[in-house]
Design a protein around this motif. Sequence first.
Motif, PDB file in Angstrom:
ATOM      1  N   LEU A  52      45.444  35.811  45.241  1.00  0.00           N
ATOM      2  CA  LEU A  52      44.494  36.879  44.912  1.00  0.00           C
ATOM      3  C   LEU A  52      43.187  36.315  44.365  1.00  0.00           C
ATOM      4  N   ALA A  53      43.262  35.249  43.561  1.00  0.00           N
ATOM      5  CA  ALA A  53      42.043  34.621  43.047  1.00  0.00           C
ATOM      6  C   ALA A  53      41.195  34.084  44.205  1.00  0.00           C
ATOM      7  N   ALA A  54      41.824  33.401  45.153  1.00  0.00           N
ATOM      8  CA  ALA A  54      41.080  32.843  46.288  1.00  0.00           C
ATOM      9  C   ALA A  54      40.514  33.954  47.172  1.00  0.00           C
ATOM     10  N   ILE A  55      41.311  34.955  47.468  1.00  0.00           N
ATOM     11  CA  ILE A  55      40.887  36.051  48.349  1.00  0.00           C
ATOM     12  C   ILE A  55      39.687  36.790  47.766  1.00  0.00           C
ATOM     13  N   HIS A  56      39.713  37.016  46.455  1.00  0.00           N
ATOM     14  CA  HIS A  56      38.692  37.848  45.820  1.00  0.00           C
ATOM     15  C   HIS A  56      37.620  37.046  45.080  1.00  0.00           C
ATOM     16  N   GLY A  57      37.621  35.724  45.235  1.00  0.00           N
ATOM     17  CA  GLY A  57      36.586  34.908  44.614  1.00  0.00           C
ATOM     18  C   GLY A  57      36.620  34.945  43.101  1.00  0.00           C
ATOM     19  N   GLN A  58      37.822  34.992  42.543  1.00  0.00           N
ATOM     20  CA  GLN A  58      37.995  35.057  41.096  1.00  0.00           C
ATOM     21  C   GLN A  58      38.517  33.723  40.563  1.00  0.00           C
ATOM     22  N   THR A  59      38.396  33.541  39.267  1.00  0.00           N
ATOM     23  CA  THR A  59      39.053  32.395  38.652  1.00  0.00           C
ATOM     24  C   THR A  59      40.522  32.749  38.473  1.00  0.00           C
ATOM     25  N   LEU A  60      41.326  31.742  38.360  1.00  0.00           N
ATOM     26  CA  LEU A  60      42.757  31.954  38.177  1.00  0.00           C
ATOM     27  C   LEU A  60      43.037  32.732  36.895  1.00  0.00           C
ATOM     28  N   ASP A  61      42.289  32.436  35.840  1.00  0.00           N
ATOM     29  CA  ASP A  61      42.483  33.115  34.558  1.00  0.00           C
ATOM     30  C   ASP A  61      42.165  34.609  34.633  1.00  0.00           C
ATOM     31  N   ALA A  62      41.348  35.020  35.597  1.00  0.00           N
ATOM     32  CA  ALA A  62      40.968  36.424  35.703  1.00  0.00           C
ATOM     33  C   ALA A  62      42.103  37.292  36.243  1.00  0.00           C
ATOM     34  N   ILE A  63      43.028  36.717  37.012  1.00  0.00           N
ATOM     35  CA  ILE A  63      44.104  37.477  37.653  1.00  0.00           C
ATOM     36  C   ILE A  63      45.278  37.604  36.689  1.00  0.00           C
ATOM     37  N   GLU A  64      45.625  38.843  36.377  1.00  0.00           N
ATOM     38  CA  GLU A  64      46.748  39.127  35.472  1.00  0.00           C
ATOM     39  C   GLU A  64      47.853  39.828  36.255  1.00  0.00           C
ATOM     40  N   ILE A  65      49.053  39.269  36.216  1.00  0.00           N
ATOM     41  CA  ILE A  65      50.211  39.928  36.817  1.00  0.00           C
ATOM     42  C   ILE A  65      50.716  40.938  35.795  1.00  0.00           C
ATOM     43  N   THR A  66      50.807  42.218  36.214  1.00  0.00           N
ATOM     44  CA  THR A  66      51.149  43.280  35.261  1.00  0.00           C
ATOM     45  C   THR A  66      52.543  43.856  35.453  1.00  0.00           C
TER      46      THR A  66
END
Length: 155
Positions: A52-66
């Motif tokens: 998801l970080a790669a797909i959406h151009g985010q940093t790894l820290d930005a992606i939270e599994i909820t």
Amino acid sequence: MAVGLAACSPAPEIDPTPVEKAAAAAPVSDAVAETPAVLTAVDLRRVCRAGLAAIHGQTLDAIEITGAEGPALNAQWRAPVDGGLMKAQCRAGDGLVVWKPLELPDPTQVRWMNEAGDPVVTYAIRGEEIEIVQALPDGTTQQAMMAVRSEEEVS
């Protein structure tokens, strides 16, 4: 007679799929790549966060599994433009990452991104790193290596 001649003609050439193109273009690493058919819970979290970080151009820290819903993980992150909360689900296994956006204004866009014309996202686990390769519909690929330690995913 026509049937006999047709059997002798060469088979038509088939273009490689986006996954085959991505696999052929990916650089070779010294690390042993693992793509198990079924991921452990920890590796599923690692692969989905990296994907998801790669797909959406985010940093790894930005992606939270909820949370989880069956074989799919729920994730969220802040939108870089307006700070709104973006949500998605992710499934991974057999070397593929599939995701779907959630809570979009247009319900027809809330679907798994695995149809013709969608990018094909593959992963390989290389020790503590997750390699994500996106084969885009135009034939280009994008590659990202993300360090996702297993210890970070134990919760």
